[in-house]
Design a protein around this motif. Structure first.
Motif, mmCIF file in Angstrom:
data_model
loop_
_atom_site.group_PDB
_atom_site.id
_atom_site.type_symbol
_atom_site.label_atom_id
_atom_site.label_comp_id
_atom_site.label_asym_id
_atom_site.label_seq_id
_atom_site.Cartn_x
_atom_site.Cartn_y
_atom_site.Cartn_z
ATOM 1 N N LYS A 144 0.355 -0.657 -0.129
ATOM 2 C CA LYS A 144 0.164 -0.109 0.179
ATOM 3 C C LYS A 144 1.169 1.312 0.140
ATOM 4 O O LYS A 144 1.718 1.761 0.929
ATOM 5 C CB LYS A 144 -0.768 0.114 1.476
ATOM 6 C CG LYS A 144 -1.273 1.145 1.307
ATOM 7 C CD LYS A 144 -2.964 1.208 2.789
ATOM 8 C CE LYS A 144 -2.234 1.040 3.604
ATOM 9 N NZ LYS A 144 -3.345 1.137 4.579
ATOM 10 N N ALA A 145 0.859 1.653 -0.952
ATOM 11 C CA ALA A 145 1.208 3.664 -1.177
ATOM 12 C C ALA A 145 -0.117 4.555 -0.293
ATOM 13 O O ALA A 145 -0.899 4.300 -0.842
ATOM 14 C CB ALA A 145 1.690 3.895 -2.119
ATOM 15 N N LYS B 115 -2.890 0.461 -4.657
ATOM 16 C CA LYS B 115 -1.112 -0.510 -4.643
ATOM 17 C C LYS B 115 -0.053 -0.170 -5.363
ATOM 18 O O LYS B 115 0.522 0.747 -6.566
ATOM 19 C CB LYS B 115 -2.521 -1.296 -5.867
ATOM 20 C CG LYS B 115 -3.569 -2.044 -5.098
ATOM 21 C CD LYS B 115 -3.758 -3.385 -6.323
ATOM 22 C CE LYS B 115 -2.748 -4.547 -6.408
ATOM 23 N NZ LYS B 115 -3.707 -5.404 -7.237
ATOM 24 N N SER B 116 1.083 -0.213 -5.005
ATOM 25 C CA SER B 116 2.289 -0.889 -5.111
ATOM 26 C C SER B 116 3.049 -1.718 -4.868
ATOM 27 O O SER B 116 2.893 -2.294 -3.846
ATOM 28 C CB SER B 116 3.087 0.549 -4.336
ATOM 29 O OG SER B 116 4.166 1.348 -4.788
ATOM 30 N N SER C 274 6.216 -3.983 -5.483
ATOM 31 C CA SER C 274 7.670 -4.100 -4.887
ATOM 32 C C SER C 274 8.500 -5.177 -4.776
ATOM 33 O O SER C 274 7.283 -6.025 -5.676
ATOM 34 C CB SER C 274 7.023 -3.672 -2.483
ATOM 35 O OG SER C 274 6.175 -4.199 -2.446
ATOM 36 N N ASP D 284 12.249 -2.686 -1.578
ATOM 37 C CA ASP D 284 11.720 -1.790 -2.845
ATOM 38 C C ASP D 284 12.774 -1.378 -3.977
ATOM 39 O O ASP D 284 14.142 -1.572 -4.115
ATOM 40 C CB ASP D 284 11.451 -0.272 -2.154
ATOM 41 C CG ASP D 284 10.628 0.845 -3.502
ATOM 42 O OD1 ASP D 284 10.386 -0.326 -4.351
ATOM 43 O OD2 ASP D 284 9.790 1.567 -3.129
ATOM 44 N N GLN E 249 5.031 1.597 -10.233
ATOM 45 C CA GLN E 249 4.977 2.094 -9.552
ATOM 46 C C GLN E 249 4.778 3.507 -9.888
ATOM 47 O O GLN E 249 3.561 4.330 -8.881
ATOM 48 C CB GLN E 249 5.978 3.128 -8.664
ATOM 49 C CG GLN E 249 6.862 1.485 -7.874
ATOM 50 C CD GLN E 249 7.993 1.027 -7.332
ATOM 51 O OE1 GLN E 249 8.088 1.775 -8.020
ATOM 52 N NE2 GLN E 249 8.259 0.830 -6.643
ATOM 53 N N GLN E 250 4.711 4.155 -10.772
ATOM 54 C CA GLN E 250 5.164 5.391 -11.203
ATOM 55 C C GLN E 250 3.179 5.545 -12.435
ATOM 56 O O GLN E 250 2.279 6.454 -11.694
ATOM 57 C CB GLN E 250 5.791 6.616 -12.471
ATOM 58 C CG GLN E 250 6.455 6.728 -11.781
ATOM 59 C CD GLN E 250 7.170 7.894 -10.168
ATOM 60 O OE1 GLN E 250 5.782 8.239 -10.254
ATOM 61 N NE2 GLN E 250 7.940 6.767 -9.235
ATOM 62 N N ARG F 87 0.638 2.632 -11.995
ATOM 63 C CA ARG F 87 -0.287 2.441 -11.379
ATOM 64 C C ARG F 87 -1.219 3.487 -10.939
ATOM 65 O O ARG F 87 -0.540 3.775 -9.667
ATOM 66 C CB ARG F 87 -0.133 1.517 -10.313
ATOM 67 C CG ARG F 87 -1.196 0.326 -10.221
ATOM 68 C CD ARG F 87 -0.644 -0.641 -9.791
ATOM 69 N NE ARG F 87 -0.092 -2.072 -10.135
ATOM 70 C CZ ARG F 87 -0.649 -2.981 -10.789
ATOM 71 N NH1 ARG F 87 -1.952 -2.972 -10.756
ATOM 72 N NH2 ARG F 87 0.282 -4.006 -11.786
ATOM 73 N N TRP G 291 -6.188 0.339 -3.522
ATOM 74 C CA TRP G 291 -5.838 -0.507 -2.222
ATOM 75 C C TRP G 291 -7.102 -0.871 -1.659
ATOM 76 O O TRP G 291 -7.902 -0.264 -1.285
ATOM 77 C CB TRP G 291 -4.721 0.042 -1.580
ATOM 78 C CG TRP G 291 -4.631 -0.685 -0.008
ATOM 79 C CD1 TRP G 291 -5.247 -0.507 1.451
ATOM 80 C CD2 TRP G 291 -3.560 -1.867 -0.086
ATOM 81 N NE1 TRP G 291 -4.106 -1.869 2.038
ATOM 82 C CE2 TRP G 291 -3.917 -2.961 1.278
ATOM 83 C CE3 TRP G 291 -3.016 -2.385 -1.167
ATOM 84 C CZ2 TRP G 291 -2.824 -4.128 0.968
ATOM 85 C CZ3 TRP G 291 -2.647 -3.640 -1.176
ATOM 86 C CH2 TRP G 291 -2.109 -4.401 0.160
#
Length: 204
Positions: free
Chosen positions: A108-109, A119-120, A122, A155, A194-195, A197, A201
């Protein structure tokens, strides 16, 4: 006689080509991944290469070397411009779930300014990919530093350290080496994910 010489020359050239392709160790891959998973990893590298290459017939080293100066100057921005995220999600669907889950996991970000939770992607802790990098690092001090940091933080660093390492240590980051190509592909595809999406979450 002339035909014989041509035949011998042809065989010699093929042997040299084969030798060049075989000089890089596949032991670490075979020690950590199944045959099916290795095929998936090749798909990941090929996808990344095709995304960054203007000429699809170019080799990985040529394409990556061309964008390296821009990576050094602008961080991962060149990757964001070149890699299509919708196609990247199609790549995920084309590989087995087991392969994906040995490389990545979702977390989670949280964005404090907005309270948004997304969502992130990793690194999968103690997954096969981390173990693979650690094994590669036994014979490569730069990869060891990279792997140790990845495992410690969970990460893929976004501070531009990888491109700096590649630029400063070209011998340790041989761009013709399929192991190095895979490391680069996974690293920058993760940053692209990551950038870009935007999935919210949801707790499992």
């Amino acid at each position: 006689m002339r035909k014989t010489l041509i035949l011998i020359l042809g065989i010699t050239i093929l042997q040299l080509i084969f030798s060049c392709k075989s000089q890089y160790s596949k032991t670490e891959l075979k020690n950590n991944f199944s045959t099916e998973q290795i095929s998936d990893l090749n798909k990941i590298t090929d996808f990344f290469k095709n995304q960054i290459c203007e000429n699809k017939k170019s080799v990985f080293k040529t394409c990556f070397s061309k964008i390296l100066p821009e990576l050094l100057e602008n961080g991962w921005q060149p990757i964001l411009k070149k890699v299509d995220f919708e196609q990247q999600k199609e790549l995920y669907n084309s590989i087995s779930k087991s392969t994906f889950n040995e490389i990545w996991e979702f977390g989670k970000a949280t964005y404090p300014d907005t309270g948004l939770e997304l969502k992130s992607l990793s690194s999968k802790y103690n997954g096969k990919y981390q173990k693979y990098l650690s094994e590669l690092g036994k014979n490569n001090a730069e990869i060891k530093k990279y792997a140790d940091r990845l495992i410690a933080t969970g990460d893929f660093e976004s501070m531009g350290l990888l491109q700096q390492r590649i630029y400063k240590n070209p011998k340790e980051f041989d761009l013709n080496n399929p192991n190095i190509q895979l490391l680069i592909a996974v690293h920058y595809l993760t940053q692209n994910d990551q950038q870009k999406r935007t999935d919210k979450w949801k707790s499992e």
